[in-house]
Design a protein around this motif. Structure first.
Motif, PDB file in Angstrom:
ATOM      1  N   THR A 214      12.342 -51.253 -15.273  1.00 38.84           N
ATOM      2  CA  THR A 214      11.264 -50.262 -15.365  1.00 38.84           C
ATOM      3  C   THR A 214      11.699 -48.959 -16.035  1.00 38.84           C
ATOM      4  OG1 THR A 214      11.822 -49.475 -13.143  1.00 38.84           O
ATOM      5  CG2 THR A 214      10.128 -51.189 -13.314  1.00 38.84           C
TER       6      THR A 214
ATOM      7  N   LYS B  16       9.976 -47.932 -19.425  1.00 39.60           N
ATOM      8  CA  LYS B  16       8.666 -47.276 -19.368  1.00 39.60           C
ATOM      9  C   LYS B  16       8.803 -45.821 -18.933  1.00 39.60           C
ATOM     10  CE  LYS B  16       5.585 -51.223 -18.726  1.00 39.60           C
ATOM     11  NZ  LYS B  16       4.538 -51.841 -17.877  1.00 39.60           N
ATOM     12  N   GLU B  17       9.704 -45.555 -18.002  1.00 43.38           N
ATOM     13  CA  GLU B  17       9.917 -44.185 -17.538  1.00 43.38           C
ATOM     14  C   GLU B  17      10.416 -43.302 -18.685  1.00 43.38           C
ATOM     15  OE1 GLU B  17      12.582 -44.336 -14.245  1.00 43.38           O
ATOM     16  OE2 GLU B  17      11.354 -45.758 -13.125  1.00 43.38           O
TER      17      GLU B  17
ATOM     18  N   GLY C 185       9.964 -43.883 -21.896  1.00 42.36           N
ATOM     19  CA  GLY C 185       8.868 -43.757 -22.846  1.00 42.36           C
ATOM     20  C   GLY C 185       7.861 -42.700 -22.421  1.00 42.36           C
ATOM     21  N   GLU C 186       7.569 -42.658 -21.121  1.00 41.40           N
ATOM     22  CA  GLU C 186       6.613 -41.688 -20.611  1.00 41.40           C
ATOM     23  C   GLU C 186       7.145 -40.265 -20.731  1.00 41.40           C
ATOM     24  OE1 GLU C 186       3.504 -42.027 -19.581  1.00 41.40           O
ATOM     25  OE2 GLU C 186       3.541 -44.183 -20.003  1.00 41.40           O
ATOM     26  N   GLN C 187       8.436 -40.083 -20.470  1.00 37.76           N
ATOM     27  CA  GLN C 187       9.003 -38.730 -20.477  1.00 37.76           C
ATOM     28  C   GLN C 187       9.379 -38.230 -21.868  1.00 37.76           C
ATOM     29  OE1 GLN C 187      11.620 -37.148 -17.561  1.00 37.76           O
ATOM     30  NE2 GLN C 187      11.378 -38.878 -16.160  1.00 37.76           N
TER      31      GLN C 187
ATOM     32  N   ASP D   4       7.674 -50.531 -24.435  1.00 34.47           N
ATOM     33  CA  ASP D   4       7.736 -49.707 -23.228  1.00 34.47           C
ATOM     34  C   ASP D   4       8.180 -48.278 -23.528  1.00 34.47           C
ATOM     35  OD1 ASP D   4       7.028 -51.995 -21.871  1.00 34.47           O
ATOM     36  OD2 ASP D   4       8.962 -52.271 -20.877  1.00 34.47           O
TER      37      ASP D   4
ATOM     38  N   LYS E 278       7.724 -46.761 -26.224  1.00 34.74           N
ATOM     39  CA  LYS E 278       6.771 -46.204 -27.195  1.00 34.74           C
ATOM     40  C   LYS E 278       7.440 -45.933 -28.535  1.00 34.74           C
ATOM     41  CE  LYS E 278       3.920 -44.089 -23.593  1.00 34.74           C
ATOM     42  NZ  LYS E 278       3.257 -42.867 -23.100  1.00 34.74           N
TER      43      LYS E 278
END
Length: 377
Positions: A271, A274-275, A277-279, A313, A315
């Protein structure tokens, strides 16, 4: 008589085991390639890390499983006795040569050059940076303990590298951190950026402590306006049996005002992609681990299909598969990673680039016209 034979046999076996243990201890303690050992005062500092407990660093997920000695021997036997069709290229991989003067005087937009496996020369914001520079012949502590890499020559000989502003390492395994390479670049390198503990090896090899910055996951530092963020990975570390997990492993975000790069290091699929990519996403380019995998260790090395998914994930606008075309460290064909990740990237509609060793990679270039150069080997 029979009992005497048994006793004599057991004595001989114990002597042999004792000699092997003594030889191992002498080899690992005095042969410099193994690097340094973490001091007790360092362990006290690392207690502050969420990843550190019971004297070792750990993944968020409880992997990898610690192998017993018999399991380790079985795995080693399988690796060294299994015949892998197309396990190596038919001939040494050719590299595109890079002019050292061009590197030294470059002031243009962010670009990279692949040296094979996970090693890169990055030029960004007028800085020259090396990522996981492993420019040795074998990914092992001694030449007799590993097979030669796939390319005899590099895009630019290590001796001709210009002044290096920074060297970034993801972890301390032999296919990423090489003693001989450090000896050749340490005096021309201004600073080293590494995950917690890895600096111990560098200091053992003569790098001054003032030139080393160690970071934990999610910590960041700034290099003359260039942001370097140490981000998670799902892997492990260690350069000898008794130092497993003693140093941290990581991925990296390298961000300027105009470009954003992700370097995965080694990692199983989890995971954290994704973390990240989000940050910190989206990324202009993600350098994603793809190679040296097996179902037996899928928690610590992604399958090619997972590599493509991980690119989504984080991005990434485009991904480049790395950790292949350098060494034979698993039981798959050497072209299996690239062929499988290409197919999955097409299915997921994510742009994938496949440059040759030494070919210029413009980070924000939107074209993708690379030929399937590996098919000739």
């Amino acid at each position: 008589m029979f009992i005497k034979i048994i006793k004599r046999t057991m004595t001989i076996i114990l002597i042999i085991i004792g000699l092997l243990v003594i030889s191992y201890l002498l080899f690992t303690n005095f042969y410099p390639n193994f690097g340094g050992d973490i001091a007790n005062e360092q362990k006290e500092v690392y207690q502050k890390s969420k990843q550190y407990k019971d004297g070792k660093f750990h993944n968020t997920k409880p992997v990898p499983k610690d192998l017993s000695f018999p399991e380790t021997l079985k795995l080693a036997y399988t690796f060294f006795t299994t015949n892998v069709p197309n396990g190596r290229p038919k001939e040494d991989l050719k590299t595109k040569k890079v002019d050292s003067i061009n590197i030294a005087n470059y002031q243009g937009e962010a670009r990279m050059f692949w040296f094979g496996h996970s090693s890169f020369l990055l030029q960004m914001d007028s800085k020259t940076i090396l990522l996981d520079p492993m420019l040795g012949k074998v990914a092992a502590p001694h030449p007799l303990l590993g097979a030669n890499r796939f390319n005899k020559e590099f895009p630019l000989a290590i001796e001709k590298l210009p002044a290096i502003d920074a060297v970034i390492f993801s972890h301390d395994h032999y296919d990423h951190l090489d003693y001989g390479t450090i000896l050749k670049i340490k005096d021309k390198t201004k600073h080293f950026y590494v995950p917690l503990g890895l600096g111990t090896h560098l200091k053992k090899w003569g790098v001054h402590p003032d030139k080393i910055t160690e970071l934990d996951w999610w910590q960041n530092t700034v290099l003359d306006g260039l942001n370097l963020i140490c981000t998670p990975a799902q892997h492990f570390s260690g350069r000898k049996f008794n130092t497993s997990q003693s140093t941290l492993w990581c991925s990296w975000v390298i961000k300027s005002k105009t470009e954003n790069i992700y370097f995965s290091g080694d990692s199983g699929y989890a995971t954290h992609f994704k973390e990240i990519g989000e940050q910190y996403g989206p990324f202009d380019l993600a350098l994603m681990e793809c190679g040296q995998y097996n179902q037996m260790w899928s928690d610590i090395h992604m399958m090619p299909e997972e590599t493509a998914q991980a690119g989504l994930d984080v991005k990434a606008k485009k991904i480049m598969p790395i950790h292949w075309a350098g060494f034979k460290l698993a039981l798959h064909a050497w072209t299996d990673p690239i062929n499988r990740v290409q197919a999955k990237a097409q299915e997921l509609n994510i742009t994938l680039i496949t440059p040759k060793l030494g070919e210029e990679i413009i980070v924000k270039d939107t074209t993708n016209n690379y030929p399937k150069w590996w098919e000739k080997y």
